[in-house]
Design an enzyme around this catalytic site. Structure first.
Site, short mmCIF file in Angstrom:
data_model
loop_
_atom_site.label_atom_id
_atom_site.label_comp_id
_atom_site.label_asym_id
_atom_site.label_seq_id
_atom_site.Cartn_x
_atom_site.Cartn_y
_atom_site.Cartn_z
CB SER A 211 96.64 -27.74 46.38
OG SER A 211 97.20 -28.98 46.74
CE1 TYR B 28 100.97 -26.90 42.73
CE2 TYR B 28 100.69 -28.29 44.67
CZ TYR B 28 100.20 -27.78 43.47
OH TYR B 28 98.94 -28.15 43.03
P1 NDP Z 1 96.95 -30.54 34.40
O1 NDP Z 1 98.44 -30.50 34.28
O2 NDP Z 1 96.21 -31.60 33.71
O3 NDP Z 1 96.33 -29.14 34.00
C1 NDP Z 1 97.00 -27.94 34.18
C2 NDP Z 1 96.42 -26.95 33.21
O4 NDP Z 1 97.05 -25.70 33.42
C3 NDP Z 1 96.64 -27.35 31.77
O5 NDP Z 1 95.45 -27.16 31.06
C4 NDP Z 1 97.70 -26.39 31.28
O6 NDP Z 1 97.44 -26.07 29.91
C5 NDP Z 1 97.40 -25.19 32.16
N1 NDP Z 1 98.52 -24.29 32.25
C6 NDP Z 1 99.77 -24.51 32.74
N2 NDP Z 1 100.53 -23.41 32.58
C7 NDP Z 1 99.75 -22.48 31.98
C8 NDP Z 1 99.95 -21.16 31.54
N3 NDP Z 1 101.13 -20.55 31.67
N4 NDP Z 1 98.93 -20.51 30.96
C9 NDP Z 1 97.74 -21.11 30.81
N5 NDP Z 1 97.48 -22.35 31.20
C10 NDP Z 1 98.48 -23.04 31.77
O7 NDP Z 1 96.70 -30.60 35.98
P2 NDP Z 1 95.37 -30.39 36.87
O8 NDP Z 1 94.19 -30.45 36.06
O9 NDP Z 1 95.53 -31.32 38.00
O10 NDP Z 1 95.65 -28.94 37.43
C11 NDP Z 1 94.65 -27.95 37.50
C12 NDP Z 1 94.80 -27.19 38.80
O11 NDP Z 1 94.49 -28.06 39.89
C13 NDP Z 1 96.21 -26.66 39.07
O12 NDP Z 1 96.13 -25.36 39.59
C14 NDP Z 1 96.73 -27.61 40.14
O13 NDP Z 1 97.70 -27.01 40.94
C15 NDP Z 1 95.44 -27.89 40.90
N6 NDP Z 1 95.48 -29.10 41.72
C16 NDP Z 1 95.64 -30.32 41.14
C17 NDP Z 1 95.72 -31.45 41.94
C18 NDP Z 1 95.98 -32.79 41.37
O14 NDP Z 1 96.25 -33.71 42.15
N7 NDP Z 1 95.89 -33.01 40.07
C19 NDP Z 1 95.57 -31.36 43.40
C20 NDP Z 1 95.38 -30.02 43.88
C21 NDP Z 1 95.32 -28.94 43.07
P3 NDP Z 1 98.53 -25.71 28.80
O15 NDP Z 1 99.74 -26.51 29.10
O16 NDP Z 1 97.84 -26.09 27.53
O17 NDP Z 1 98.73 -24.24 28.90
#
Ligand code: NDP
Length: 247
Positions: free
Chosen positions: A143, A157
């Protein structure tokens, strides 16, 4: 020479929404065989059905990245279905923003378990395969909060996302040569991520940052750019953010 996406087997954690889902759809449309993992099986099933209906190739495995065996099962699913793995996208993540003095220790632990240990499990499950194959590509989703501390509120975070940059650089240094490593550092992207924040004041502040969020496809395209480079070119870091974003 462009390294075609066609036929690449791509494993994606956290593929049930946001960046993971969008990247799965984007790469599948370019001919990749995608293997999706996350906890919400219903979402995965729906996404995979849709990809397969539009002539893409996709499968899924329920996977909680805090459970090492689940991550191993996800990787095994990819090998069982497609016999190799070209790319491991360590994307699953949780962003729970709150000032340190709120002592949301359970949330600190969840972020460490998902954002750091989950990625380590992803590396552990694939590294022997990549070494045996003589190729492989890690995409780790950090990030801009892994470049600059997102404070107040985002300290833990940020710590997890700084850790991902350290892991990515160490991984590149240790296993480079044949295995490529790319760390992606997005700014605000329009996904469900802010829902991970339970602290009301922090959630309100986040909402204003996310007003300017860019679509998840911007990240999918950055990932695709790294994958498409010829084998001798390793794109190590990509930072991208909304043009108007100050942080
Ligand atoms: P979302 O919340 O839409 O996606 C997060 C994903 O992570 C979901 O599919 C969720 O699936 C999964 N997840 C969470 N916990 C677990 C777990 N214990 N096991 C398996 N899967 C898990 O957010 P983003 O798409 O934005 O996030 C994706 C990545 O991008 C993250 O690492 C985030 O930190 C990073 N990021 C996002 C930014 C943003 O502004 N959106 C900016 C910078 C980085 P489920 O709940 O079904 O398990």
């Amino acid at each position: 020479m462009v390294n075609s996406i066609e036929g690449k087997v791509v494993v994606i954690t956290g593929a049930s929404s946001g960046i993971g889902e969008t990247t799965a759809r984007y790469l599948a449309a370019k001919g990749a065989k995608v293997v999706l993992g996350a906890r919400r099986e219903d979402n995965l099933s729906k996404i995979v059905t849709e990809i397969n209906k539009t002539e893409g190739v996709a499968s899924f495995q329920k996977c909680d990245v805090t459970k090492r065996k689940d991550v191993e099962a996800l990787v095994k699913k990819a090998i069982d279905d497609f016999l190799k793995i070209d790319v491991m996208i360590n994307n699953a993540g949780l962003m729970a923003i709150a000032p340190l003095e709120e002592l949301k220790i359970d949330e600190w632990e969840s972020m460490i378990d998902i954002n750091i240990k989950g990625v380590l499990y992803g590396i552990a499950a694939t590294l022997p395969i990549f070494k045996k194959q003589g190729y492989g590509h890690y995409i780790n989703i950090s990030s801009v909060a892994g470049v600059k501390v997102f404070s107040p509120g985002g300290t833990v975070y940020s710590a997890t996302k700084f850790a991902l940059r350290a892991l990515s650089e160490g991984l590149r240094h240790e296993v480079g040569g044949k295995i490529r490593t790319t760390c992606i550092e997005p700014g605000a992207v329009a996904t469900e991520l802010p829902a991970g924040t339970t602290h009301l004041e922090s959630a309100n502040k986040l909402a204003s940052v996310f007003n300017d969020a860019i679509p998840a496809e911007a990240v999918a395209k950055a990932i695709c750019y790294a994958l498409e480079q010829p084998q001798e070119v390793d794109i190590n870091e990509i930072a991208l953010r909304p043009t108007v974003q100050e942080f």
